[in-house]
Write a protein that holds these residues in place. Structure first.
Motif, PDB file in Angstrom:
ATOM      1  N   GLU A 219      -8.722  -9.750  -8.178  1.00 45.47           N
ATOM      2  CA  GLU A 219      -8.782  -8.293  -8.035  1.00 45.47           C
ATOM      3  C   GLU A 219      -7.427  -7.660  -8.365  1.00 45.47           C
ATOM      4  OE1 GLU A 219     -10.190  -4.877  -4.820  1.00 45.47           O
ATOM      5  OE2 GLU A 219      -9.658  -6.881  -4.112  1.00 45.47           O
ATOM      6  N   PRO A 220      -7.406  -6.622  -9.182  1.00 39.41           N
ATOM      7  CA  PRO A 220      -6.135  -5.961  -9.511  1.00 39.41           C
ATOM      8  C   PRO A 220      -5.432  -5.450  -8.256  1.00 39.41           C
ATOM      9  CG  PRO A 220      -7.882  -5.219 -10.977  1.00 39.41           C
ATOM     10  CD  PRO A 220      -8.543  -6.021  -9.904  1.00 39.41           C
ATOM     11  N   LEU A 221      -4.117  -5.546  -8.248  1.00 42.02           N
ATOM     12  CA  LEU A 221      -3.337  -5.138  -7.083  1.00 42.02           C
ATOM     13  C   LEU A 221      -3.563  -3.664  -6.750  1.00 42.02           C
ATOM     14  CD1 LEU A 221      -1.253  -5.911  -4.944  1.00 42.02           C
ATOM     15  CD2 LEU A 221       0.544  -5.339  -6.607  1.00 42.02           C
ATOM     16  N   ALA A 222      -3.731  -2.841  -7.767  1.00 42.15           N
ATOM     17  CA  ALA A 222      -3.947  -1.408  -7.531  1.00 42.15           C
ATOM     18  C   ALA A 222      -5.209  -1.161  -6.730  1.00 42.15           C
ATOM     19  CB  ALA A 222      -4.014  -0.664  -8.863  1.00 42.15           C
ATOM     20  N   SER A 223      -6.236  -1.965  -6.968  1.00 41.95           N
ATOM     21  CA  SER A 223      -7.482  -1.824  -6.227  1.00 41.95           C
ATOM     22  C   SER A 223      -7.298  -2.215  -4.765  1.00 41.95           C
ATOM     23  CB  SER A 223      -8.559  -2.694  -6.879  1.00 41.95           C
ATOM     24  OG  SER A 223      -9.767  -2.635  -6.153  1.00 41.95           O
ATOM     25  N   VAL A 224      -6.522  -3.260  -4.531  1.00 32.99           N
ATOM     26  CA  VAL A 224      -6.234  -3.676  -3.147  1.00 32.99           C
ATOM     27  C   VAL A 224      -5.453  -2.577  -2.437  1.00 32.99           C
ATOM     28  CG1 VAL A 224      -5.120  -5.416  -1.700  1.00 32.99           C
ATOM     29  CG2 VAL A 224      -6.213  -6.108  -3.846  1.00 32.99           C
ATOM     30  N   GLN A 225      -4.492  -1.976  -3.135  1.00 38.02           N
ATOM     31  CA  GLN A 225      -3.707  -0.900  -2.537  1.00 38.02           C
ATOM     32  C   GLN A 225      -4.579   0.305  -2.201  1.00 38.02           C
ATOM     33  OE1 GLN A 225      -0.450   0.502  -4.932  1.00 38.02           O
ATOM     34  NE2 GLN A 225       0.413   1.756  -3.281  1.00 38.02           N
ATOM     35  N   ASP A 226      -5.507   0.638  -3.075  1.00 41.22           N
ATOM     36  CA  ASP A 226      -6.403   1.770  -2.801  1.00 41.22           C
ATOM     37  C   ASP A 226      -7.186   1.545  -1.518  1.00 41.22           C
ATOM     38  OD1 ASP A 226      -5.575   3.071  -5.071  1.00 41.22           O
ATOM     39  OD2 ASP A 226      -7.305   2.478  -6.286  1.00 41.22           O
ATOM     40  N   ARG A 227      -7.654   0.317  -1.326  1.00 40.80           N
ATOM     41  CA  ARG A 227      -8.426   0.012  -0.118  1.00 40.80           C
ATOM     42  C   ARG A 227      -7.534   0.095   1.118  1.00 40.80           C
ATOM     43  NH1 ARG A 227     -10.940  -3.745  -2.180  1.00 40.80           N
ATOM     44  NH2 ARG A 227      -9.714  -5.570  -1.545  1.00 40.80           N
ATOM     45  N   ALA A 228      -6.300  -0.371   0.997  1.00 42.62           N
ATOM     46  CA  ALA A 228      -5.361  -0.291   2.126  1.00 42.62           C
ATOM     47  C   ALA A 228      -5.030   1.162   2.455  1.00 42.62           C
ATOM     48  CB  ALA A 228      -4.090  -1.066   1.795  1.00 42.62           C
ATOM     49  N   ASP A 229      -4.777   1.971   1.436  1.00 40.55           N
ATOM     50  CA  ASP A 229      -4.457   3.385   1.662  1.00 40.55           C
ATOM     51  C   ASP A 229      -5.630   4.107   2.335  1.00 40.55           C
ATOM     52  OD1 ASP A 229      -1.952   3.112   0.548  1.00 40.55           O
ATOM     53  OD2 ASP A 229      -2.561   3.804  -1.439  1.00 40.55           O
ATOM     54  N   LYS A 230      -6.833   3.803   1.901  1.00 41.91           N
ATOM     55  CA  LYS A 230      -8.017   4.448   2.481  1.00 41.91           C
ATOM     56  C   LYS A 230      -8.163   4.083   3.956  1.00 41.91           C
ATOM     57  CE  LYS A 230     -13.060   4.625   2.198  1.00 41.91           C
ATOM     58  NZ  LYS A 230     -14.274   4.082   1.533  1.00 41.91           N
ATOM     59  N   LEU A 231      -7.992   2.799   4.277  1.00 43.10           N
ATOM     60  CA  LEU A 231      -8.102   2.382   5.675  1.00 43.10           C
ATOM     61  C   LEU A 231      -7.005   3.025   6.518  1.00 43.10           C
ATOM     62  CD1 LEU A 231      -9.393   0.684   7.903  1.00 43.10           C
ATOM     63  CD2 LEU A 231      -7.929  -1.230   7.201  1.00 43.10           C
ATOM     64  N   ALA A 232      -5.787   3.070   5.994  1.00 40.18           N
ATOM     65  CA  ALA A 232      -4.679   3.670   6.744  1.00 40.18           C
ATOM     66  C   ALA A 232      -4.963   5.139   7.045  1.00 40.18           C
ATOM     67  CB  ALA A 232      -3.377   3.513   5.966  1.00 40.18           C
ATOM     68  N   ARG A 233      -5.508   5.862   6.072  1.00 40.02           N
ATOM     69  CA  ARG A 233      -5.842   7.275   6.299  1.00 40.02           C
ATOM     70  C   ARG A 233      -6.889   7.420   7.390  1.00 40.02           C
ATOM     71  NH1 ARG A 233      -5.694   7.463   0.604  1.00 40.02           N
ATOM     72  NH2 ARG A 233      -7.972   7.361   0.517  1.00 40.02           N
ATOM     73  N   GLU A 234      -7.885   6.584   7.382  1.00 35.31           N
ATOM     74  CA  GLU A 234      -8.952   6.673   8.381  1.00 35.31           C
ATOM     75  C   GLU A 234      -8.447   6.296   9.774  1.00 35.31           C
ATOM     76  OE1 GLU A 234     -12.305   4.460   7.034  1.00 35.31           O
ATOM     77  OE2 GLU A 234     -12.667   5.737   5.296  1.00 35.31           O
ATOM     78  N   LEU A 235      -7.571   5.302   9.829  1.00 34.81           N
ATOM     79  CA  LEU A 235      -7.029   4.890  11.130  1.00 34.81           C
ATOM     80  C   LEU A 235      -6.060   5.928  11.685  1.00 34.81           C
ATOM     81  CD1 LEU A 235      -6.367   1.059  10.600  1.00 34.81           C
ATOM     82  CD2 LEU A 235      -8.280   2.138  11.810  1.00 34.81           C
ATOM     83  N   SER A 236      -5.445   6.692  10.813  1.00 38.17           N
ATOM     84  CA  SER A 236      -4.460   7.681  11.273  1.00 38.17           C
ATOM     85  C   SER A 236      -5.105   8.799  12.090  1.00 38.17           C
ATOM     86  CB  SER A 236      -3.712   8.276  10.078  1.00 38.17           C
ATOM     87  OG  SER A 236      -4.587   9.035   9.263  1.00 38.17           O
ATOM     88  N   THR A 237      -6.420   8.930  12.033  1.00 38.29           N
ATOM     89  CA  THR A 237      -7.116   9.964  12.809  1.00 38.29           C
ATOM     90  C   THR A 237      -7.379   9.517  14.243  1.00 38.29           C
ATOM     91  OG1 THR A 237      -9.316   9.177  12.156  1.00 38.29           O
ATOM     92  CG2 THR A 237      -8.239  10.768  10.694  1.00 38.29           C
ATOM     93  N   ILE A 238      -7.108   8.263  14.544  1.00 38.89           N
ATOM     94  CA  ILE A 238      -7.359   7.730  15.895  1.00 38.89           C
ATOM     95  C   ILE A 238      -6.120   7.939  16.753  1.00 38.89           C
ATOM     96  CG2 ILE A 238      -7.927   5.664  17.228  1.00 38.89           C
ATOM     97  CD1 ILE A 238      -9.357   4.589  14.757  1.00 38.89           C
ATOM     98  N   ALA A 239      -6.327   8.439  17.951  1.00 44.22           N
ATOM     99  CA  ALA A 239      -5.214   8.755  18.854  1.00 44.22           C
ATOM    100  C   ALA A 239      -4.387   7.514  19.183  1.00 44.22           C
ATOM    101  CB  ALA A 239      -5.765   9.372  20.141  1.00 44.22           C
ATOM    102  N   ASN A 240      -3.083   7.706  19.248  1.00 44.64           N
ATOM    103  CA  ASN A 240      -2.110   6.681  19.664  1.00 44.64           C
ATOM    104  C   ASN A 240      -1.973   5.524  18.687  1.00 44.64           C
ATOM    105  OD1 ASN A 240      -1.695   8.098  22.134  1.00 44.64           O
ATOM    106  ND2 ASN A 240      -3.546   7.127  22.969  1.00 44.64           N
ATOM    107  N   LEU A 241      -2.575   5.668  17.505  1.00 43.02           N
ATOM    108  CA  LEU A 241      -2.509   4.597  16.522  1.00 43.02           C
ATOM    109  C   LEU A 241      -1.487   4.960  15.439  1.00 43.02           C
ATOM    110  CD1 LEU A 241      -4.136   1.971  16.535  1.00 43.02           C
ATOM    111  CD2 LEU A 241      -5.637   2.955  14.799  1.00 43.02           C
ATOM    112  N   ASP A 242      -0.719   3.958  15.012  1.00 46.37           N
ATOM    113  CA  ASP A 242       0.340   4.200  14.024  1.00 46.37           C
ATOM    114  C   ASP A 242       0.131   3.260  12.832  1.00 46.37           C
ATOM    115  OD1 ASP A 242       2.685   4.871  12.693  1.00 46.37           O
ATOM    116  OD2 ASP A 242       3.885   3.437  13.841  1.00 46.37           O
ATOM    117  N   PRO A 243      -0.749   3.622  11.877  1.00 47.02           N
ATOM    118  CA  PRO A 243      -0.992   2.747  10.726  1.00 47.02           C
ATOM    119  C   PRO A 243      -0.066   3.048   9.551  1.00 47.02           C
ATOM    120  CG  PRO A 243      -2.593   4.517  10.749  1.00 47.02           C
ATOM    121  CD  PRO A 243      -1.659   4.765  11.915  1.00 47.02           C
TER     122      PRO A 243
END
Length: 463
Positions: free
Chosen positions: A358-382
């Motif tokens: 899998e291209p590295l850019a695709s892996v990064q996109d998935r990581a960025d998406k998860l980090a954005r979603e986790l950032s909406t959870i209280a007290n979490l620092d992704p």
């Protein structure tokens, strides 16, 4: 007055209560009694240890609900799906290779109906279970014949018992490997009934060392691919072609244990240390053994391919029946092997190869998406950070893959406690700890799993 040990109720007293009696009918008397013993036992241990105890109302519906939860926990499957966020593609403890949907469907189709496992549909007579995968293995590797057993360790044992029992096996000291579970090659050779003759040194073995060790009772020259370690520096080993020529001249068999084994060239993806099975056989190796559940990307299996006469010896050996594969394994392996034939593209359709390439850019996109979603959870620092993933499973030692991970910290919770909580999620999440933070490596996480990770963190944060 604080509760005392003598205040703990008898199990039978609890069983006689109406709310608990209902549970004995819904589940069973024994399951309910076991759950009660666990709850009461935990209270007893807390009292004896002088720890603070939250004393339940044993007659309440809340207590009955606690007993119900304990029963349901006991009924939960022991073997469960988990999310591999470790960054190790072939994680032995997590079941090694993720199988393709085609392989899963093939297993289901033969599991829920009768099948022609050992029945020849063209003649109406008894058939061979080996026929379902042999033609495909030969087509993909160039072997004359092939057979499948239940894992690669079994393949090594069977091959040596059938070809070298009561005779000697010549092997380089630098290739006397040990893999997980204390599988030591010298012990396997001894178990096969053969005698080991070690040649060369840890770092250097020459062709002349093999030649000098061949005696009238020598049956096999054994080569083992060092797939789980690497010797670097002042090293030497004879080429396979030269070993094959020596074996043919001296009328002995050249066998190679690959451990993992690949059917396609992975060098375009920076992985140059894993030889392709077809190339090994072209070099003149008589018999090669490799795994089905590592870089091949299928079920647990040991695949043996090579000369027709040698494979025939293995098929006829009494141990073959004890080591043969079942219909589910053969169905999954056949379906996986078909993904290596046109018009399929194994690098996209075999999950372990798709993760690896899998291209590295695709892996990064998935990581960025998860980090954005986790950032909406209280007290979490992704945070998204670049990291390294590994092939694992005894394949490509020290060979890392560029990857991206989501690094997470939760206020008021240590990394160890957070890892424990993630393992307790409805779908357990398995990551790793680095620099006092939990890392979720996205190279081994599928797009469809990110929602489950978010759900796990949401539940943990709300607890």
């Amino acid at each position: 007055m604080p509760p005392r040990l003598q205040d703990l109720p008898q199990i039978q007293t609890l069983l006689d209560q109406p709310a608990i009696a209902v549970l004995t009918e819904r589940y069973s008397h024994e399951e309910t009694a076991v759950a009660l013993r666990l709850i009461v036992g935990a209270l007893r241990d807390a009292l004896r240890g002088g720890r603070e105890v939250v004393w339940p109302d044993f007659e309440s519906m809340a207590f009955a609900a606690e007993v119900t939860a304990k029963i349901e926990a006991g009924r939960a499957p022991s073997l469960r799906p988990v999310i591999n966020a470790t960054g190790i593609l072939i994680h032995t403890n997590l079941g090694r290779a993720r199988m393709a949907p085609q392989a899963v469907a093939a297993m289901q189709s033969v599991a829920e109906a009768a099948g022609n496992l050992e029945f020849d549909l063209s003649t109406g007579k008894r058939g061979s279970r080996h026929s379902h995968t042999e033609r495909l293995i030969c087509e993909l590797t160039g072997a004359e014949a092939a057979v499948v057993v239940n894992n690669c360790a079994a393949a090594v044992l069977l091959s040596l018992m059938a070809t070298a029992g009561g005779r000697s096996v010549v092997a380089s000291r630098g290739e006397l490997i040990e893999i997980g579970g204390s599988f030591r090659l010298p012990d396997v050779i001894a178990q096969s009934g053969a005698t080991l003759r070690e040649v060369g040194t840890t770092n250097k073995t020459r062709l002349s060392d093999y030649a000098d060790a061949i005696e009238p009772d020598t049956a096999v020259l054994l080569k083992s691919h060092t797939s789980n370690f690497r010797i670097v520096g002042f090293t030497a080993a004879p080429a396979r072609r030269d070993l094959a020529k020596l074996a043919a001249e001296r009328n002995v068999i050249l066998i190679e244990d690959l451990g993992s084994g690949v059917l396609v060239d992975l060098s375009p993806f920076g992985l140059r240390d894993e030889p392709v099975v077809a190339d090994i056989l072209k070099d003149g190796v008589d018999l090669v053994m490799f795994s089905g559940d590592k870089l091949l990307g299928g079920p647990q299996a040991g695949i043996i391919a090579g000369r027709r006469d040698v494979v025939a010896q293995l098929k006829a050996h009494p141990l073959m029946r004890a080591l043969r594969s079942d219909k589910l394994t053969l169905a999954a392996l056949e379906a996986t092997l078909r993904l290596y034939r046109a018009p399929h593209n194994p690098m996209k359709e075999v999950p372990v190869l798709a993760m690896l390439s899998e291209p590295l850019a695709s892996v990064q996109d998935r990581a960025d998406k998860l980090a954005r979603e986790l950032s909406t959870i209280a007290n979490l620092d992704p945070e998204t950070e670049q990291t390294a993933a590994y092939v694992g499973g005894g394949s490509l030692p020290q060979q890392d893959l560029d990857s991206f991970a989501v690094s997470v910290a939760l206020d008021g919770m240590s990394p160890d406690d957070l890892m424990t909580a993630l393992r307790s999620a409805a779908t357990p999440v398995i990551g790793r700890i680095e620099r006092n933070r939990v890392l979720l490596d996205m190279r081994t996480v599928q797009d469809c799993e990110t929602a489950l990770i978010v759900a796990a963190f949401t539940q943990i944060s709300a607890a």
